[in-house]
Design a protein around this motif. Structure first.
Motif, PDB file in Angstrom:
ATOM      1  N   GLN A  86       0.824  -1.207   0.000  1.00 37.81           N
ATOM      2  CA  GLN A  86       0.000   0.000   0.000  1.00 37.81           C
ATOM      3  C   GLN A  86       0.861   1.261   0.000  1.00 37.81           C
ATOM      4  O   GLN A  86       0.588   2.219  -0.731  1.00 37.81           O
ATOM      5  CB  GLN A  86      -0.932   0.004   1.215  1.00 37.81           C
ATOM      6  CG  GLN A  86      -1.875   1.201   1.251  1.00 37.81           C
ATOM      7  CD  GLN A  86      -2.639   1.314   2.554  1.00 37.81           C
ATOM      8  OE1 GLN A  86      -2.304   0.656   3.539  1.00 37.81           O
ATOM      9  NE2 GLN A  86      -3.663   2.152   2.580  1.00 37.81           N
ATOM     10  N   GLN A 133       0.104   5.501   0.699  1.00 35.43           N
ATOM     11  CA  GLN A 133      -0.775   5.631   1.855  1.00 35.43           C
ATOM     12  C   GLN A 133      -0.375   4.602   2.899  1.00 35.43           C
ATOM     13  O   GLN A 133       0.090   3.511   2.566  1.00 35.43           O
ATOM     14  CB  GLN A 133      -2.240   5.380   1.460  1.00 35.43           C
ATOM     15  CG  GLN A 133      -2.961   6.589   0.922  1.00 35.43           C
ATOM     16  CD  GLN A 133      -3.511   7.487   2.013  1.00 35.43           C
ATOM     17  OE1 GLN A 133      -3.384   7.186   3.186  1.00 35.43           O
ATOM     18  NE2 GLN A 133      -4.119   8.584   1.630  1.00 35.43           N
ATOM     19  N   SER A 183      -2.627   4.571   5.829  1.00 35.32           N
ATOM     20  CA  SER A 183      -3.797   4.610   6.709  1.00 35.32           C
ATOM     21  C   SER A 183      -4.905   3.751   6.106  1.00 35.32           C
ATOM     22  O   SER A 183      -4.973   3.571   4.883  1.00 35.32           O
ATOM     23  CB  SER A 183      -4.285   6.048   6.906  1.00 35.32           C
ATOM     24  OG  SER A 183      -4.689   6.613   5.674  1.00 35.32           O
ATOM     25  N   GLN A 184      -5.746   3.244   6.971  1.00 33.24           N
ATOM     26  CA  GLN A 184      -6.841   2.388   6.552  1.00 33.24           C
ATOM     27  C   GLN A 184      -8.158   2.926   7.125  1.00 33.24           C
ATOM     28  O   GLN A 184      -8.136   3.572   8.167  1.00 33.24           O
ATOM     29  CB  GLN A 184      -6.623   0.938   7.030  1.00 33.24           C
ATOM     30  CG  GLN A 184      -5.423   0.235   6.412  1.00 33.24           C
ATOM     31  CD  GLN A 184      -4.123   0.683   7.046  1.00 33.24           C
ATOM     32  OE1 GLN A 184      -4.038   0.843   8.266  1.00 33.24           O
ATOM     33  NE2 GLN A 184      -3.111   0.915   6.226  1.00 33.24           N
ATOM     34  N   GLN A 243      -8.524   2.113   2.943  1.00 37.41           N
ATOM     35  CA  GLN A 243      -8.324   2.750   1.644  1.00 37.41           C
ATOM     36  C   GLN A 243      -8.908   1.818   0.590  1.00 37.41           C
ATOM     37  O   GLN A 243      -8.683   0.604   0.635  1.00 37.41           O
ATOM     38  CB  GLN A 243      -6.850   3.004   1.336  1.00 37.41           C
ATOM     39  CG  GLN A 243      -6.669   3.784   0.028  1.00 37.41           C
ATOM     40  CD  GLN A 243      -5.219   3.944  -0.383  1.00 37.41           C
ATOM     41  OE1 GLN A 243      -4.381   3.103  -0.073  1.00 37.41           O
ATOM     42  NE2 GLN A 243      -4.912   5.018  -1.091  1.00 37.41           N
ATOM     43  N   TYR A 244      -9.665   2.408  -0.332  1.00 36.77           N
ATOM     44  CA  TYR A 244     -10.336   1.624  -1.363  1.00 36.77           C
ATOM     45  C   TYR A 244      -9.818   2.057  -2.725  1.00 36.77           C
ATOM     46  O   TYR A 244      -9.870   3.241  -3.076  1.00 36.77           O
ATOM     47  CB  TYR A 244     -11.853   1.810  -1.276  1.00 36.77           C
ATOM     48  CG  TYR A 244     -12.392   1.478   0.100  1.00 36.77           C
ATOM     49  CD1 TYR A 244     -12.506   0.160   0.526  1.00 36.77           C
ATOM     50  CD2 TYR A 244     -12.756   2.490   0.987  1.00 36.77           C
ATOM     51  CE1 TYR A 244     -12.976  -0.148   1.791  1.00 36.77           C
ATOM     52  CE2 TYR A 244     -13.228   2.193   2.250  1.00 36.77           C
ATOM     53  CZ  TYR A 244     -13.336   0.872   2.650  1.00 36.77           C
ATOM     54  OH  TYR A 244     -13.796   0.574   3.909  1.00 36.77           O
ATOM     55  N   PRO A 270      -8.428   6.754  -5.588  1.00 29.43           N
ATOM     56  CA  PRO A 270      -8.789   5.985  -4.389  1.00 29.43           C
ATOM     57  C   PRO A 270      -9.420   6.884  -3.326  1.00 29.43           C
ATOM     58  O   PRO A 270      -9.210   8.100  -3.313  1.00 29.43           O
ATOM     59  CB  PRO A 270      -7.442   5.428  -3.911  1.00 29.43           C
ATOM     60  CG  PRO A 270      -6.539   5.497  -5.092  1.00 29.43           C
ATOM     61  CD  PRO A 270      -6.985   6.691  -5.877  1.00 29.43           C
ATOM     62  N   ASN A 301     -10.600   7.036   1.044  1.00 29.04           N
ATOM     63  CA  ASN A 301     -10.395   6.461   2.374  1.00 29.04           C
ATOM     64  C   ASN A 301     -11.750   6.328   3.070  1.00 29.04           C
ATOM     65  O   ASN A 301     -12.738   6.024   2.422  1.00 29.04           O
ATOM     66  CB  ASN A 301      -9.411   7.328   3.159  1.00 29.04           C
ATOM     67  CG  ASN A 301      -8.022   7.312   2.541  1.00 29.04           C
ATOM     68  OD1 ASN A 301      -7.717   8.092   1.651  1.00 29.04           O
ATOM     69  ND2 ASN A 301      -7.174   6.412   3.004  1.00 29.04           N
ATOM     70  N   TYR A 302     -11.775   6.566   4.345  1.00 22.02           N
ATOM     71  CA  TYR A 302     -13.015   6.445   5.122  1.00 22.02           C
ATOM     72  C   TYR A 302     -14.063   7.392   4.552  1.00 22.02           C
ATOM     73  O   TYR A 302     -13.874   8.607   4.516  1.00 22.02           O
ATOM     74  CB  TYR A 302     -12.720   6.770   6.580  1.00 22.02           C
ATOM     75  CG  TYR A 302     -13.929   6.766   7.487  1.00 22.02           C
ATOM     76  CD1 TYR A 302     -14.719   5.630   7.625  1.00 22.02           C
ATOM     77  CD2 TYR A 302     -14.265   7.901   8.222  1.00 22.02           C
ATOM     78  CE1 TYR A 302     -15.818   5.623   8.464  1.00 22.02           C
ATOM     79  CE2 TYR A 302     -15.359   7.902   9.071  1.00 22.02           C
ATOM     80  CZ  TYR A 302     -16.132   6.760   9.184  1.00 22.02           C
ATOM     81  OH  TYR A 302     -17.220   6.755  10.017  1.00 22.02           O
TER      82      TYR A 302
END
Length: 376
Positions: free
Chosen positions: A317, A323, A325-326, A328-329, A342, A344-345
């Motif tokens: 990642q 990135q 941090s999670q 992440q799509y 992409p 994130n939250y």
């Protein structure tokens, strides 16, 4: 703890550090800070220990440690600075008494609940498979009932002052606690359409995920057909000619659970994930050992050996999507082309659905372009 005992640092340590404060200068300031750290050792130990371990194991290095220590020190020193600047404010502080022991006991119940939460994180990450959602909820319910009974004077502990009358504060807290217990009990409702428990939306990411269950287990959130290995997922996507959603997630990621339990079930989102995408969930905190350690080059040029599955996906990642941090799509075609930017939250359901729709439309355009090139 609950008025039975108190864990403290040996008194001789704090006395010696306190005596050294009188030397003055930087040495005196150092020992003054050391005394404070020793007195509050039970609070500082886990935080500082985590910072040190994180600095040694992550790419942030000294800057991460400096920022963490600076923030912790500022938070610890701020009350003393405020009272030193405005000494009159100390007169407004309540005097100690029997109520203070009650506060300690209430905090003891809360600490038990929080301890279970952090133990649950370790259980998920290390795959111990014992603190699943049913056991977790039962233990929290027991703790909540115990707290309510204590507030109502049914349960008493050493050093508690006699309760002449249950006041408004105790009644209010007891009612709130019992309401919370009732909410926890609702976590045992089963969603018949998906064969799993209905998530407690307000506690998503705090309690274990609904799929982590003794009686209603499921491998993927919302009973989706997801993959947890990149190569397997890409091979399936190529075979079925579907776009891919890389889901960079973590077992201990609170926002990841919120997305999976509050956003993914919504109709406008679920239909995309169920029918149109191949979901590949990559857990960056997975502690499973790799079949064979691999050595990689980090973004700052250092060599690093990866021993765990989670380390592999975290490095992937960081290198390819910049990135760490999670969640992440990332939406991409089976051959690795990104379909859009992409995200994130994203708690907004419509925004997340638009993100999925945009990726799907771009994938279909790519397919049309390939067909045109093939005809030529």
């Amino acid at each position: 703890f609950f008025g039975y005992f108190e864990l403290t640092v040996p008194e001789s340590w704090t006395n010696k550090a306190s005596q050294a404060e009188g030397r003055g200068g930087y040495i005196g300031i150092f020992f003054m800070a050391l005394t404070l750290a020793l007195v509050s050792f039970s609070c500082t130990g886990p935080i500082l220990g985590s910072l040190l371990v994180g600095a040694l194991s992550a790419d942030g290095g000294a800057w991460q440690l400096t920022a963490g220590m600076g923030g912790f020190g500022l938070g610890l020193a701020l009350p003393f600075g405020i009272f030193a600047a405005f000494p009159g404010m100390m007169k407004a502080l309540p005097r100690s008494g029997g109520w203070l022991n009650s506060v300690k006991v209430v905090l003891g119940f809360l600490e038990l609940g929080l301890a279970l939460k952090f133990l649950s994180n370790a259980d998920l990450v290390d795959h111990w498979n014992f603190l699943k959602i049913e056991l977790f909820l039962i233990l929290w319910i027991i703790i909540g009932i115990g707290l309510a009974l204590y507030l109502l004077g049914v349960i008493k502990f050493p050093h508690d002052s006699p309760i002449q009358k249950i006041g408004t504060t105790r009644w209010s807290l007891a009612i709130l606690t019992l309401a919370f217990v009732a909410y926890l009990m609702s976590g045992f409702r089963v969603d018949e359409t998906k064969g799993s428990y209905k998530p407690l939306g307000a506690l998503s990411g705090v309690v274990p995920p609904v799929c982590y269950s003794f009686w209603q287990p499921c491998d993927c959130p919302q009973q989706l057909d997801c993959f947890k290995d990149l190569e397997e997922g890409l091979a399936y996507a190529k075979e079925n000619n579907k776009p891919v959603m890389l889901d960079f997630t973590g077992y201990a990621c609170q926002n990841c659970r919120r997305m999976e339990e509050n956003v993914w079930p919504e109709k406008e989102v679920y239909r995309y994930l169920k029918d149109d995408y191949v979901v590949i969930s990559l857990y960056v905190d997975d502690k499973k050992p790799l079949p064979k350690p691999i050595t990689v080059t980090t973004l700052n040029g250092r060599q690093r050996k990866l021993d765990e599955v989670g380390e592999k996906w975290a490095h992937f990642q960081q290198v390819f999507f910049n990135q760490n941090s999670q969640p992440q799509y990332v939406l991409m075609s089976p051959d690795g082309r990104r379909l859009n930017a992409p995200v994130n939250y994203t708690p907004d359901v419509k925004e997340y659905a638009d993100f999925l729709q945009c990726g799907l439309e771009n994938f279909r355009k790519l397919q049309q372009e390939k067909q045109l090139l093939g005809k030529q």
